[in-house]
Design an enzyme around this catalytic site. Sequence first.
Site, PDB file in Angstrom:
ATOM      1  N   GLU A  99       0.821  -1.221   0.000  1.00 47.25           N
ATOM      2  CA  GLU A  99       0.000   0.000   0.000  1.00 47.25           C
ATOM      3  C   GLU A  99       0.851   1.266   0.000  1.00 47.25           C
ATOM      4  OE1 GLU A  99      -2.636  -3.193   1.869  1.00 47.25           O
ATOM      5  OE2 GLU A  99      -0.551  -2.502   2.170  1.00 47.25           O
ATOM      6  N   PHE A 109     -11.669  -6.643  13.835  1.00 43.61           N
ATOM      7  CA  PHE A 109     -10.608  -7.138  12.956  1.00 43.61           C
ATOM      8  C   PHE A 109     -10.229  -6.072  11.922  1.00 43.61           C
ATOM      9  CE2 PHE A 109      -9.380  -9.461   9.020  1.00 43.61           C
ATOM     10  CZ  PHE A 109      -8.181 -10.002   9.485  1.00 43.61           C
ATOM     11  N   GLN A 110      -8.943  -5.792  11.820  1.00 40.83           N
ATOM     12  CA  GLN A 110      -8.374  -4.810  10.902  1.00 40.83           C
ATOM     13  C   GLN A 110      -8.985  -3.411  11.094  1.00 40.83           C
ATOM     14  OE1 GLN A 110      -8.397  -6.427   6.847  1.00 40.83           O
ATOM     15  NE2 GLN A 110      -6.386  -7.345   7.228  1.00 40.83           N
ATOM     16  N   LYS A 130     -17.520   0.156   5.934  1.00 42.26           N
ATOM     17  CA  LYS A 130     -18.022  -0.807   4.949  1.00 42.26           C
ATOM     18  C   LYS A 130     -19.532  -0.707   4.772  1.00 42.26           C
ATOM     19  CE  LYS A 130     -17.438  -5.624   3.521  1.00 42.26           C
ATOM     20  NZ  LYS A 130     -16.848  -6.939   3.874  1.00 42.26           N
ATOM     21  N   MET A 137      24.905   8.451   2.082  1.00 42.98           N
ATOM     22  CA  MET A 137      24.794   9.751   2.736  1.00 42.98           C
ATOM     23  C   MET A 137      25.054   9.641   4.232  1.00 42.98           C
ATOM     24  SD  MET A 137      24.411  12.936   2.107  1.00 42.98           S
ATOM     25  CE  MET A 137      23.434  13.307   0.647  1.00 42.98           C
TER      26      MET A 137
END
Length: 641
Positions: free
Chosen positions: A87, A149-150, A199, A518
């Site tokens: 993602e 959940f999630q 949802k 760097m």
Amino acid sequence: MDTATFTSLHSDTTASSRHPLAGQTMSGAEMIIEVLAQEGVDTLFGYSGGAILPTYDAVFRYNQRHRSAAAQGDLDEPMRLIVPANEQGAGFMAAGYARASGKVGCFLVTSGPGATNTVTPIRDCMADSVPVVAITGQVPTHAMGTDAFQEAPIVNIMGSCAKHVFLVTDPEKVEATIRTAFEVARSGRPGPVVVDVPKNVQNWVGEFRGEGYLDIRGYRQRLETLRSAKLSDRKCRSFFEMLQRARRPLLYVGGGAVVGDAQRELRDFAHTYRIPVVSTLMGLGAMDTTDELYLGMLGMHGTAYANYAVEDCDFLIAVGARFDDRVAGKVEEFAPLAEQIAHIDIDAAEIGKVKGVDWAHVGEASRSLQQLLRYGESMGFEPCFDAWVEHVHGLRTRHPMGYDRTSELIQPHYVIEQLNALTGGSAIIATGVGQHQMWAAQYCDFREPRQWLTSGGLGTMGFGLPAAIGAYLACPDKTVVNIDGDGSLRMNLGELETATTYGLPVKVLLLNNLGDGMVRQWQKLYFGDRFSASDKSLRRKDFIKAAEADGYEFARRVTAKEEVAAALQAFVEFPGPAFLEVMIDPDAGVFPMVGPGSSYKEMVTGEFIPARQAAPRSGRSGGAEQDAAEAETQPQSPDLF
């Protein structure tokens, strides 16, 4: 901006522009996709998951309804859906799309870890004023706050990272919220907007209005004030009085000039009055980098001659720049001879935030410069800064960029010089973050804005490859090259497969110095050569095998200097995705360098860039001409002060 859910609606459309689907019954997910289409979204980036599945299904059905008979694959869909490896990659692809095109980028991810994986690209877009809209799935409203959940508190998490966050709890407002999100993302000082959609809101069925926005009256009032902001004759006169007194004016240009599409007005202003220009890392391309008045990037790794010009100027004109720490360094000693400083910016919060100024205007850069040009023309203003222009040209001649051209090891500067010769300053260049980023900024030409894509404010490693993918999808007629380092590329290496999956001819040029260059350079300079966690030579990554495993038909490694030119030409000309790894001198450094918290007079130019001995500075008042005349001890043109 505070997070909030707005309740009122207003419409700015008329009956004559009524949406053809207005009045139809559809799900919340379908409304989201119809609004995206209405906003001109042709490419979506994202990874699916349970809480966002209704909207992904709506994408599929939208494409099914609008697909042409000639469509051959994913890239031919009316609303292309690009699935990354992660993602975070989706967020950076949307950012690359937005940076290269100037349009709002859009990505679509699920709840919980899907959404939290996008925190970094959201903050990155906020730091660089990039307009994106992120639509995140959320657990149903009845489950919110139960550690379902999630589930993740996206409003809380993103609230301090984004320009604005919307949580849609009333399904009646879903289409207005999405439409408003695009308005907020692209208007004023652009930035990322997050819309968190439970949802059950996606599954809700209702009437599609085809119009309407949330009532964010205060924000729109501020925008209207900004759009109508006009320089008064008094302010214009004050500006030109300062310019008339000046003998050594300098334009200091930031990313705001690129974001605000002010390149034409900026170039007209610089050429009309013959004022030299320096730019920040994010301002690259606002001025054609091959222009005789352009002196390069200023700041921590700016060109020596750009930094010396800042040291010598007596009137600094900042346009869309914010005096950040990588530019201003020791703030009280930045532009020490500047008797006056002017600042034009779209964000009032940036005026005086870091350094005090004598003249300021809050407004769009393009319009502000245009108004100043018109006023100058009306008053017949004809300054003569020829002696100053000759002086800065002398600085460029005496303190050119340089590196070890005799070394048998491949120098990264040479590789980028050769690439630049092949592309002629017309390619879109994306980078990761580190030494390779600075070498690219120093040695690549950018004839136009939006050709340079890099993570400036946040400095996010792993940015380059997904951003390049997004840029190609926005500008398929351009050559797109990701110049990367081994440490940075490793961060989002999975996106190599994304490029080959969709057949995107993005070029990946890996400058491999077997470590975090760097960090290693700083450890050399400031930590007594204690290379803690920066030496990656013991790692076993074979990037060529990785690229081949991901489907790259062109995957080569170069280890000898004499192979570089031919390999680069084959790499650029290859018609598909191409991967070229160049094993560079692991001890090559980025110079010049102004150390953190240091002033430009403490700039280290390294072994291959001639330095000058700076004379003592007397501050912003008194002795300006004498200081500037004494600053250059090497042979130069006759004293112009």
